[in-house]
Design a protein around this motif. Structure first.
Motif, PDB file in Angstrom:
ATOM      1  N   THR A  13       0.836  -1.206   0.000  1.00 31.56           N
ATOM      2  CA  THR A  13       0.000   0.000   0.000  1.00 31.56           C
ATOM      3  C   THR A  13       0.868   1.252   0.000  1.00 31.56           C
ATOM      4  N   ARG A  14       2.007   1.180  -0.651  1.00 30.36           N
ATOM      5  CA  ARG A  14       2.924   2.324  -0.631  1.00 30.36           C
ATOM      6  C   ARG A  14       2.288   3.549  -1.284  1.00 30.36           C
ATOM      7  N   GLY A  15       1.539   3.357  -2.363  1.00 31.07           N
ATOM      8  CA  GLY A  15       0.928   4.494  -3.035  1.00 31.07           C
ATOM      9  C   GLY A  15       0.008   5.267  -2.125  1.00 31.07           C
ATOM     10  N   ARG A  16      -0.848   4.571  -1.384  1.00 27.04           N
ATOM     11  CA  ARG A  16      -1.761   5.237  -0.452  1.00 27.04           C
ATOM     12  C   ARG A  16      -0.989   5.932   0.666  1.00 27.04           C
ATOM     13  N   HIS A  17       0.022   5.251   1.183  1.00 30.91           N
ATOM     14  CA  HIS A  17       0.822   5.858   2.249  1.00 30.91           C
ATOM     15  C   HIS A  17       1.502   7.141   1.756  1.00 30.91           C
ATOM     16  N   MET A  18       2.091   7.088   0.566  1.00 30.23           N
ATOM     17  CA  MET A  18       2.783   8.270   0.068  1.00 30.23           C
ATOM     18  C   MET A  18       1.814   9.391  -0.255  1.00 30.23           C
ATOM     19  N   ALA A  19       0.597   9.046  -0.695  1.00 31.21           N
ATOM     20  CA  ALA A  19      -0.408  10.080  -0.964  1.00 31.21           C
ATOM     21  C   ALA A  19      -0.806  10.785   0.325  1.00 31.21           C
ATOM     22  N   VAL A  20      -0.974  10.028   1.396  1.00 33.33           N
ATOM     23  CA  VAL A  20      -1.315  10.643   2.687  1.00 33.33           C
ATOM     24  C   VAL A  20      -0.162  11.513   3.176  1.00 33.33           C
ATOM     25  N   TYR A  21       1.061  11.000   3.070  1.00 33.51           N
ATOM     26  CA  TYR A  21       2.217  11.789   3.503  1.00 33.51           C
ATOM     27  C   TYR A  21       2.337  13.076   2.698  1.00 33.51           C
ATOM     28  N   GLN A  22       2.007  13.018   1.415  1.00 30.74           N
ATOM     29  CA  GLN A  22       2.115  14.207   0.575  1.00 30.74           C
ATOM     30  C   GLN A  22       1.219  15.337   1.065  1.00 30.74           C
ATOM     31  N   LEU A  23       0.138  15.006   1.769  1.00 27.74           N
ATOM     32  CA  LEU A  23      -0.722  16.048   2.324  1.00 27.74           C
ATOM     33  C   LEU A  23       0.021  16.904   3.348  1.00 27.74           C
ATOM     34  N   SER A  24       1.024  16.313   4.014  1.00 26.33           N
ATOM     35  CA  SER A  24       1.797  17.088   4.987  1.00 26.33           C
ATOM     36  C   SER A  24       2.649  18.155   4.305  1.00 26.33           C
ATOM     37  N   TRP A  25       2.817  18.048   2.993  1.00 23.32           N
ATOM     38  CA  TRP A  25       3.462  19.094   2.205  1.00 23.32           C
ATOM     39  C   TRP A  25       2.435  19.995   1.541  1.00 23.32           C
TER      40      TRP A  25
END
Length: 431
Positions: A329-341
């Motif tokens: 689920t790396r794509g979902r994790h990275m999408a959520v993390y991208q919100l912090s930017w």
């Protein structure tokens, strides 16, 4: 890396001119152009979760290439824009490609590189992107110096061609056997965004990045106003400081990251945040210095500290997050993390300007306190993160195939055997 150069050079040609371009071709007031651009960017940001789902379903390379092609089509349509509605449509199309890029490129790097190679490749991506942005800006300046209206059209068409070229280059890169299964794989049971939310260490990484993301924005939002209005320094100094930062990132990011891979990623990221805090404290002290040589030297020293913090934090933090995200689920994790930017980037102009108006010194001290909290939190979070995410040289967990259909990369227990027999069914003989 060549794809990153082509991508960044095209972006650098247009980014400084975007507001002027649409004002030029539509004759709309600058305020209305800015409002339309902001509205399209905010609406595109809502597609961030969809990008994560697509990455997990079709693979990071497919989403990365698709985002390039979306932006290429949008830029091809720029010369056809003749009003506000058409402008909003093409900007939304380009915005969708922009939003998909950060999680897609970080996930793609995670697929094609492991361990310390991942840190180095992410450092190269940051370095080459800064260099490409600078070169693109110079090329655009040269074209506009010709004084022809067609220069704007040439710029957007060259940018479109650059995105197509980058897509073709990325398309030729093969992925490893572990990542190859990402393309076209069926959805993993229980792999929705609730899985990401239940991953508390990863959500901790995301939350701790928010104060640091606000800190990154001072170079483009707060510093120009602070230097020219509060310190009464020359406007030309702003451009020099930005150039110093960009050149240093382009030249030093790779060697600095190669040096840092011998240490824990969490400690390097925390150290970068501490250096950020020192630079913000330095900017706060500039308010009490007299206007003169001492002030100029202080500005350059504080900017150098800011750049050093960025060098230590940027690529290493990206590698830490990409490694901490489960592969399935790396794509979902990275999408959520991208919100912090994305959220701080969207809010920074309003928030930092308001703080600067209330108290310039207070703004810098508040930013310093925020990144200090991030540094302390990163160290405390370290024991809860996967060992292969914290240490670049630690072996990643072995991928195993589950005959019952467990998610790829999950641990599958060895078959148990009855007493006196081995797992293969043969009786053990004691000698």
């Amino acid at each position: 890396m060549l794809g990153m150069v082509v991508d960044a050079t095209g972006s650098g040609m247009f980014l400084p001119l975007s507001l002027l371009y649409f004002h030029h071709v539509t004759d709309l007031p600058l305020t209305r152009v800015g409002t339309i651009m902001t509205a399209a960017a905010v609406l595109a940001l809502l597609s961030n979760p969809a990008a994560g789902v697509l990455i997990d379903r079709f693979g990071a390379r497919a989403v990365l290439v698709g985002g390039y092609l979306l932006r290429a089509v949008g830029f091809c349509a720029y010369p056809l824009v003749d009003g506000g509605y058409a402008m909003f449509g093409v900007l939304l199309l380009v915005g969708l490609g922009d939003v998909s890029f950060p999680p897609a490129v970080q996930s793609f790097v995670a697929e094609i590189a492991r361990g310390t190679e991942r840190d180095t490749l992410l450092a190269a991506q940051r370095s080459l992107r800064n260099a490409g942005l600078g070169v693109g800006g110079l090329v655009a300046s040269g074209l506009l110096a010709l004084g022809s209206d067609s220069a704007y059209t040439v710029i957007v068409l060259v940018v479109s061609a650059g995105y197509v070229s980058a897509a073709l280059l990325i398309r030729t890169i093969g992925t490893g056997s572990g990542a190859a299964s990402a393309a076209g794989r069926p959805p993993v049971p229980g792999s929705g965004f609730r899985t990401v939310m239940r991953n508390r260490p990863f959500m901790g990484l995301t939350a701790l990045n928010v104060p640091t993301a606000f800190g990154y924005m001072v170079l483009s939002v707060s510093l120009p106003v602070y230097i020219t209005r509060e310190l009464d320094a020359s406007h030309s100094l702003v451009g020099v400081l930005y150039a110093v930062n960009t050149v240093c990132i382009a030249l030093l990011q790779i060697p600095v990251t190669r040096f840092l891979v011998r240490y824990r990623r969490t400690r390097a990221v925390a150290l970068g945040a501490v250096v950020f805090a020192g630079s913000f404290g330095g900017f706060a002290l500039l308010g009490v210095l007299s206007n003169g040589t001492t002030l100029i030297v202080g500005v350059f020293v504080a900017t150098a500290a800011f750049t050093a913090g960025e060098l230590m934090h940027g690529a290493t933090a990206s590698a830490l997050v990409a490694q901490a995200a489960p592969e399935a689920t790396r794509g979902r994790h990275m999408a959520v993390y991208q919100l912090s930017w994305a959220v701080p980037i969207a809010l920074a102009p309003a928030v930092l300007t308001a703080l600067l108006t209330l108290s310039p010194t207070g703004m810098w001290l508040l930013l310093a306190a925020g990144v200090t909290v991030s540094a302390v939190g990163m160290v405390r979070l370290e024991p809860r993160l996967p060992a292969h995410a914290v240490r670049p040289d630690a072996p990643a967990p072995a991928r195993t195939a589950d005959p019952a259909g467990a998610p790829a990369g999950s641990a599958v227990p060895a078959p148990t055997a009855p007493p006196g027999r081995s797992a293969g069914g043969k009786r053990r003989v004691r000698v």
